[in-house]
Design a protein around this motif. Sequence first.
Motif, PDB file in Angstrom:
ATOM      1  N   MET A  47      18.374 -32.205  20.239  1.00 59.80           N
ATOM      2  CA  MET A  47      18.345 -33.638  20.024  1.00 59.80           C
ATOM      3  C   MET A  47      17.198 -34.291  20.802  1.00 59.80           C
ATOM      4  O   MET A  47      16.537 -35.185  20.297  1.00 59.80           O
ATOM      5  CB  MET A  47      19.702 -34.224  20.431  1.00 59.80           C
ATOM      6  CG  MET A  47      19.827 -35.683  20.174  1.00 59.80           C
ATOM      7  SD  MET A  47      19.797 -35.977  18.410  1.00 59.80           S
ATOM      8  CE  MET A  47      20.164 -37.669  18.351  1.00 59.80           C
ATOM      9  N   SER A  48      16.991 -33.854  22.030  1.00 59.02           N
ATOM     10  CA  SER A  48      15.948 -34.474  22.850  1.00 59.02           C
ATOM     11  C   SER A  48      14.556 -34.219  22.274  1.00 59.02           C
ATOM     12  O   SER A  48      13.670 -35.056  22.416  1.00 59.02           O
ATOM     13  CB  SER A  48      16.025 -33.973  24.286  1.00 59.02           C
ATOM     14  OG  SER A  48      15.755 -32.599  24.334  1.00 59.02           O
ATOM     15  N   THR A  49      14.367 -33.075  21.616  1.00 61.13           N
ATOM     16  CA  THR A  49      13.055 -32.795  21.046  1.00 61.13           C
ATOM     17  C   THR A  49      12.773 -33.707  19.851  1.00 61.13           C
ATOM     18  O   THR A  49      11.631 -34.093  19.634  1.00 61.13           O
ATOM     19  CB  THR A  49      12.934 -31.326  20.617  1.00 61.13           C
ATOM     20  OG1 THR A  49      13.993 -30.996  19.732  1.00 61.13           O
ATOM     21  CG2 THR A  49      12.976 -30.406  21.816  1.00 61.13           C
ATOM     22  N   LYS A  50      13.820 -34.070  19.107  1.00 60.57           N
ATOM     23  CA  LYS A  50      13.634 -34.978  17.973  1.00 60.57           C
ATOM     24  C   LYS A  50      13.249 -36.370  18.463  1.00 60.57           C
ATOM     25  O   LYS A  50      12.374 -37.011  17.889  1.00 60.57           O
ATOM     26  CB  LYS A  50      14.900 -35.042  17.127  1.00 60.57           C
ATOM     27  CG  LYS A  50      15.187 -33.763  16.387  1.00 60.57           C
ATOM     28  CD  LYS A  50      16.453 -33.859  15.592  1.00 60.57           C
ATOM     29  CE  LYS A  50      16.766 -32.526  14.937  1.00 60.57           C
ATOM     30  NZ  LYS A  50      18.025 -32.567  14.201  1.00 60.57           N
ATOM     31  N   ILE A  51      13.909 -36.828  19.519  1.00 56.50           N
ATOM     32  CA  ILE A  51      13.584 -38.142  20.085  1.00 56.50           C
ATOM     33  C   ILE A  51      12.166 -38.125  20.636  1.00 56.50           C
ATOM     34  O   ILE A  51      11.392 -39.068  20.422  1.00 56.50           O
ATOM     35  CB  ILE A  51      14.596 -38.513  21.183  1.00 56.50           C
ATOM     36  CG1 ILE A  51      15.977 -38.710  20.571  1.00 56.50           C
ATOM     37  CG2 ILE A  51      14.154 -39.768  21.935  1.00 56.50           C
ATOM     38  CD1 ILE A  51      17.088 -38.847  21.584  1.00 56.50           C
ATOM     39  N   LEU A  52      11.807 -37.060  21.326  1.00 56.12           N
ATOM     40  CA  LEU A  52      10.458 -36.921  21.874  1.00 56.12           C
ATOM     41  C   LEU A  52       9.411 -36.929  20.764  1.00 56.12           C
ATOM     42  O   LEU A  52       8.382 -37.596  20.874  1.00 56.12           O
ATOM     43  CB  LEU A  52      10.364 -35.625  22.684  1.00 56.12           C
ATOM     44  CG  LEU A  52       9.075 -35.346  23.407  1.00 56.12           C
ATOM     45  CD1 LEU A  52       8.817 -36.401  24.461  1.00 56.12           C
ATOM     46  CD2 LEU A  52       9.136 -33.968  24.042  1.00 56.12           C
ATOM     47  N   LEU A  53       9.693 -36.230  19.682  1.00 55.16           N
ATOM     48  CA  LEU A  53       8.780 -36.187  18.544  1.00 55.16           C
ATOM     49  C   LEU A  53       8.559 -37.574  17.957  1.00 55.16           C
ATOM     50  O   LEU A  53       7.422 -37.985  17.709  1.00 55.16           O
ATOM     51  CB  LEU A  53       9.314 -35.232  17.476  1.00 55.16           C
ATOM     52  CG  LEU A  53       8.529 -35.154  16.176  1.00 55.16           C
ATOM     53  CD1 LEU A  53       7.142 -34.592  16.437  1.00 55.16           C
ATOM     54  CD2 LEU A  53       9.266 -34.318  15.165  1.00 55.16           C
ATOM     55  N   VAL A  54       9.626 -38.323  17.759  1.00 54.99           N
ATOM     56  CA  VAL A  54       9.518 -39.667  17.184  1.00 54.99           C
ATOM     57  C   VAL A  54       8.732 -40.583  18.117  1.00 54.99           C
ATOM     58  O   VAL A  54       7.850 -41.335  17.670  1.00 54.99           O
ATOM     59  CB  VAL A  54      10.920 -40.241  16.881  1.00 54.99           C
ATOM     60  CG1 VAL A  54      10.844 -41.717  16.531  1.00 54.99           C
ATOM     61  CG2 VAL A  54      11.586 -39.461  15.765  1.00 54.99           C
ATOM     62  N   LEU A  55       9.013 -40.529  19.416  1.00 47.62           N
ATOM     63  CA  LEU A  55       8.305 -41.389  20.369  1.00 47.62           C
ATOM     64  C   LEU A  55       6.812 -41.093  20.400  1.00 47.62           C
ATOM     65  O   LEU A  55       5.983 -42.008  20.424  1.00 47.62           O
ATOM     66  CB  LEU A  55       8.899 -41.224  21.765  1.00 47.62           C
ATOM     67  CG  LEU A  55      10.279 -41.832  21.983  1.00 47.62           C
ATOM     68  CD1 LEU A  55      10.790 -41.497  23.372  1.00 47.62           C
ATOM     69  CD2 LEU A  55      10.248 -43.328  21.768  1.00 47.62           C
TER      70      LEU A  55
END
Length: 53
Positions: free
Chosen positions: A1-9
């Motif tokens: 989940m954290s990698t998806k948020i990081l990708l979007v940011l």
Amino acid sequence: MSTKILLVLVLVAMGLHLIKPFGLPGLRKRADVWKIAIILIVAMMMALVLRPE
């Protein structure tokens, strides 16, 4: 989940940098957007390596 948020940011940051460069050292031109992509790759690798199992 954290990698998806990081990708979007980071994708948002890259888009904003293309519109108006940030003016930070090393990020003064629109052509420097590839440096943000390198930061994304390194950050995602660190997130995957340091992820608790």
